[in-house]
Scaffold this motif. Structure first.
Motif, PDB file in Angstrom:
ATOM      1  N   ILE A 187       0.854  -1.190   0.000  1.00  0.00           N
ATOM      2  CA  ILE A 187       0.000   0.000   0.000  1.00  0.00           C
ATOM      3  C   ILE A 187       0.886   1.235   0.000  1.00  0.00           C
ATOM      4  CG2 ILE A 187      -1.658   1.344   1.345  1.00  0.00           C
ATOM      5  CD1 ILE A 187      -2.856  -1.290   2.291  1.00  0.00           C
ATOM      6  N   ASP A 188       0.496   2.208  -0.814  1.00  0.00           N
ATOM      7  CA  ASP A 188       1.177   3.488  -0.869  1.00  0.00           C
ATOM      8  C   ASP A 188       0.110   4.572  -0.919  1.00  0.00           C
ATOM      9  OD1 ASP A 188       3.472   5.253  -1.166  1.00  0.00           O
ATOM     10  OD2 ASP A 188       2.818   5.517  -3.238  1.00  0.00           O
ATOM     11  N   GLY A 189      -0.085   5.265   0.182  1.00  0.00           N
ATOM     12  CA  GLY A 189      -1.120   6.298   0.243  1.00  0.00           C
ATOM     13  C   GLY A 189      -2.490   5.697  -0.012  1.00  0.00           C
ATOM     14  N   ASP A 190      -3.176   6.173  -1.031  1.00  0.00           N
ATOM     15  CA  ASP A 190      -4.510   5.690  -1.378  1.00  0.00           C
ATOM     16  C   ASP A 190      -4.478   4.609  -2.456  1.00  0.00           C
ATOM     17  OD1 ASP A 190      -5.769   7.328   0.448  1.00  0.00           O
ATOM     18  OD2 ASP A 190      -6.057   8.955  -0.972  1.00  0.00           O
ATOM     19  N   GLU A 191      -3.314   4.011  -2.690  1.00  0.00           N
ATOM     20  CA  GLU A 191      -3.198   2.997  -3.749  1.00  0.00           C
ATOM     21  C   GLU A 191      -2.797   1.645  -3.174  1.00  0.00           C
ATOM     22  OE1 GLU A 191      -2.196   5.738  -7.604  1.00  0.00           O
ATOM     23  OE2 GLU A 191      -0.511   4.728  -6.636  1.00  0.00           O
ATOM     24  N   LEU A 192      -3.473   0.616  -3.658  1.00  0.00           N
ATOM     25  CA  LEU A 192      -3.204  -0.768  -3.278  1.00  0.00           C
ATOM     26  C   LEU A 192      -2.547  -1.461  -4.466  1.00  0.00           C
ATOM     27  CD1 LEU A 192      -3.590  -3.326  -1.483  1.00  0.00           C
ATOM     28  CD2 LEU A 192      -5.836  -3.572  -2.557  1.00  0.00           C
ATOM     29  N   TYR A 193      -1.338  -1.971  -4.273  1.00  0.00           N
ATOM     30  CA  TYR A 193      -0.601  -2.696  -5.309  1.00  0.00           C
ATOM     31  C   TYR A 193      -0.781  -4.181  -5.056  1.00  0.00           C
ATOM     32  CZ  TYR A 193       1.852   1.646  -6.496  1.00  0.00           C
ATOM     33  OH  TYR A 193       2.161   2.920  -6.891  1.00  0.00           O
ATOM     34  N   ILE A 194      -1.157  -4.916  -6.093  1.00  0.00           N
ATOM     35  CA  ILE A 194      -1.370  -6.357  -5.968  1.00  0.00           C
ATOM     36  C   ILE A 194      -0.517  -7.092  -6.987  1.00  0.00           C
ATOM     37  CG2 ILE A 194      -3.044  -8.240  -6.132  1.00  0.00           C
ATOM     38  CD1 ILE A 194      -5.187  -6.301  -5.221  1.00  0.00           C
ATOM     39  N   SER A 195       0.217  -8.081  -6.499  1.00  0.00           N
ATOM     40  CA  SER A 195       1.029  -8.947  -7.352  1.00  0.00           C
ATOM     41  C   SER A 195       0.239 -10.219  -7.614  1.00  0.00           C
ATOM     42  CB  SER A 195       2.336  -9.279  -6.627  1.00  0.00           C
ATOM     43  OG  SER A 195       2.992 -10.352  -7.243  1.00  0.00           O
ATOM     44  N   GLU A 196       0.031 -10.523  -8.883  1.00  0.00           N
ATOM     45  CA  GLU A 196      -0.596 -11.779  -9.297  1.00  0.00           C
ATOM     46  C   GLU A 196       0.317 -12.405 -10.332  1.00  0.00           C
ATOM     47  OE1 GLU A 196      -5.075 -12.389  -9.259  1.00  0.00           O
ATOM     48  OE2 GLU A 196      -4.829 -10.431 -10.181  1.00  0.00           O
ATOM     49  N   SER A 197       1.033 -13.433  -9.914  1.00  0.00           N
ATOM     50  CA  SER A 197       2.000 -14.084 -10.787  1.00  0.00           C
ATOM     51  C   SER A 197       3.003 -13.028 -11.249  1.00  0.00           C
ATOM     52  CB  SER A 197       1.304 -14.785 -11.956  1.00  0.00           C
ATOM     53  OG  SER A 197       2.249 -15.473 -12.742  1.00  0.00           O
ATOM     54  N   SER A 198       3.049 -12.728 -12.534  1.00  0.00           N
ATOM     55  CA  SER A 198       4.021 -11.774 -13.068  1.00  0.00           C
ATOM     56  C   SER A 198       3.391 -10.444 -13.458  1.00  0.00           C
ATOM     57  CB  SER A 198       4.711 -12.395 -14.288  1.00  0.00           C
ATOM     58  OG  SER A 198       5.346 -13.590 -13.898  1.00  0.00           O
ATOM     59  N   HIS A 199       2.130 -10.243 -13.094  1.00  0.00           N
ATOM     60  CA  HIS A 199       1.425  -9.001 -13.389  1.00  0.00           C
ATOM     61  C   HIS A 199       1.196  -8.240 -12.084  1.00  0.00           C
ATOM     62  CE1 HIS A 199       0.488 -11.586 -16.813  1.00  0.00           C
ATOM     63  NE2 HIS A 199       0.446 -10.467 -17.504  1.00  0.00           N
ATOM     64  N   PHE A 200       1.202  -6.919 -12.190  1.00  0.00           N
ATOM     65  CA  PHE A 200       1.039  -6.072 -11.030  1.00  0.00           C
ATOM     66  C   PHE A 200      -0.051  -5.053 -11.331  1.00  0.00           C
ATOM     67  CE2 PHE A 200       5.262  -7.711 -11.415  1.00  0.00           C
ATOM     68  CZ  PHE A 200       5.442  -8.311 -10.185  1.00  0.00           C
ATOM     69  N   ALA A 201      -1.048  -4.999 -10.470  1.00  0.00           N
ATOM     70  CA  ALA A 201      -2.170  -4.085 -10.668  1.00  0.00           C
ATOM     71  C   ALA A 201      -2.218  -3.090  -9.516  1.00  0.00           C
ATOM     72  CB  ALA A 201      -3.482  -4.853 -10.753  1.00  0.00           C
ATOM     73  N   VAL A 202      -2.680  -1.893  -9.833  1.00  0.00           N
ATOM     74  CA  VAL A 202      -2.806  -0.841  -8.826  1.00  0.00           C
ATOM     75  C   VAL A 202      -4.280  -0.451  -8.754  1.00  0.00           C
ATOM     76  CG1 VAL A 202      -2.021   1.435  -8.074  1.00  0.00           C
ATOM     77  CG2 VAL A 202      -0.504  -0.024  -9.442  1.00  0.00           C
ATOM     78  N   TYR A 203      -4.825  -0.452  -7.539  1.00  0.00           N
ATOM     79  CA  TYR A 203      -6.223  -0.120  -7.303  1.00  0.00           C
ATOM     80  C   TYR A 203      -6.330   1.098  -6.400  1.00  0.00           C
ATOM     81  CZ  TYR A 203      -7.495  -4.652  -9.208  1.00  0.00           C
ATOM     82  OH  TYR A 203      -7.659  -5.715 -10.050  1.00  0.00           O
ATOM     83  N   SER A 204      -7.381   1.874  -6.601  1.00  0.00           N
ATOM     84  CA  SER A 204      -7.691   2.995  -5.726  1.00  0.00           C
ATOM     85  C   SER A 204      -8.268   2.434  -4.430  1.00  0.00           C
ATOM     86  CB  SER A 204      -8.722   3.917  -6.382  1.00  0.00           C
ATOM     87  OG  SER A 204      -9.286   4.778  -5.415  1.00  0.00           O
ATOM     88  N   MET A 205      -7.786   2.896  -3.297  1.00  0.00           N
ATOM     89  CA  MET A 205      -8.329   2.471  -2.009  1.00  0.00           C
ATOM     90  C   MET A 205      -9.648   3.183  -1.703  1.00  0.00           C
ATOM     91  SD  MET A 205      -6.426   0.147  -0.583  1.00  0.00           S
ATOM     92  CE  MET A 205      -6.779   0.255   1.153  1.00  0.00           C
ATOM     93  N   LYS A 206      -9.964   4.205  -2.478  1.00  0.00           N
ATOM     94  CA  LYS A 206     -11.222   4.923  -2.274  1.00  0.00           C
ATOM     95  C   LYS A 206     -12.361   4.285  -3.066  1.00  0.00           C
ATOM     96  CE  LYS A 206      -9.007   9.324  -1.329  1.00  0.00           C
ATOM     97  NZ  LYS A 206      -8.743  10.676  -1.805  1.00  0.00           N
ATOM     98  N   THR A 207     -12.089   3.920  -4.320  1.00  0.00           N
ATOM     99  CA  THR A 207     -13.153   3.394  -5.190  1.00  0.00           C
ATOM    100  C   THR A 207     -13.024   1.898  -5.447  1.00  0.00           C
ATOM    101  OG1 THR A 207     -11.891   3.779  -7.215  1.00  0.00           O
ATOM    102  CG2 THR A 207     -13.282   5.605  -6.399  1.00  0.00           C
ATOM    103  N   PHE A 208     -11.874   1.314  -5.121  1.00  0.00           N
ATOM    104  CA  PHE A 208     -11.574  -0.102  -5.358  1.00  0.00           C
ATOM    105  C   PHE A 208     -11.582  -0.448  -6.845  1.00  0.00           C
ATOM    106  CE2 PHE A 208     -13.289   0.248  -1.084  1.00  0.00           C
ATOM    107  CZ  PHE A 208     -12.203  -0.200  -0.366  1.00  0.00           C
ATOM    108  N   ARG A 209     -11.344   0.527  -7.686  1.00  0.00           N
ATOM    109  CA  ARG A 209     -11.252   0.325  -9.129  1.00  0.00           C
ATOM    110  C   ARG A 209      -9.788   0.243  -9.539  1.00  0.00           C
ATOM    111  NH1 ARG A 209     -16.208  -0.385 -10.979  1.00  0.00           N
ATOM    112  NH2 ARG A 209     -17.761   1.075 -10.236  1.00  0.00           N
ATOM    113  N   LYS A 210      -9.534  -0.549 -10.580  1.00  0.00           N
ATOM    114  CA  LYS A 210      -8.171  -0.664 -11.091  1.00  0.00           C
ATOM    115  C   LYS A 210      -7.780   0.634 -11.771  1.00  0.00           C
ATOM    116  CE  LYS A 210      -6.992  -4.446 -13.223  1.00  0.00           C
ATOM    117  NZ  LYS A 210      -6.747  -5.460 -14.271  1.00  0.00           N
TER     118      LYS A 210
END
Length: 166
Positions: free
Chosen positions: A36-59
């Motif tokens: 987590i960095d501020g309002d962003e959630l970073y998720i590692s899935e295998s070899s891909h990395f996605a960033v989601y808003s912690m406010k809206t939970f949207r990618k």
């Protein structure tokens, strides 16, 4: 003792009555690591990395990919790729490679490592790794923290301990 147990059960039950789902994360199948960095959630899935808003939970964005090319990683089955969010970049570590990305997901640079570097972090122009090595003399695996220069030349082992699986 019975009163204490009953009170604990009532508190837990009351908490579940008022629990609410804040949101759901689209496209998440098998999250392996998070940061987590501020309002962003970073998720590692295998070899891909996605960033989601912690406010809206949207990618917000996605980066990385499976492979051996620039900005791509492979993953060992029981050792997930590690993601670390730093002040000005994102550092990911996988099988035989670490990669620096901007926070926007733009590829900066690949760094070759040994196969069992589990985490690699920059320290100025240098690096510190958490890795697993084989000690041929003792015939065992060793968990180590190692300091490397900017050319990925080993400078010093800071910690070394036999690796014991429990």
């Amino acid at each position: 003792m019975k009163k204490l147990l009953i009170i604990a059960i009532l508190i837990l039950a009351a908490g579940s009555l008022y629990a609410e789902v804040a949101g759901t994360l689209e496209d998440v199948m098998k999250p392996r690591m998070i940061a987590i960095d501020g309002d962003e959630l970073y998720i590692s899935e295998s070899s891909h990395f996605a960033v989601y808003s912690m406010k809206t939970f949207r990618k917000i964005r996605q980066f990385g990919g499976r492979g051996e090319g620039p900005g791509e990683l492979l993953e060992l089955p029981y050792f997930p790729n590690k993601i670390t969010v730093l002040k000005d970049k994102v550092f990911v570590t996988g099988q035989g490679k670490a990669i620096a990305f901007t926070k926007a997901g733009k590829h900066i640079k690949d760094y070759r490592t040994n196969q069992f570097v589990f985490q690699m972090l920059p320290v100025g122009e240098n690096f510190v790794t958490k890795e697993l090595r084989g000690d041929r003399e003792k015939g065992q695996l060793v968990s180590s923290i190692v300091f490397y220069n900017s050319k990925m030349e080993e400078q010093k082992t800071l910690y070394s301990q036999p690796w014991v699986q429990k």
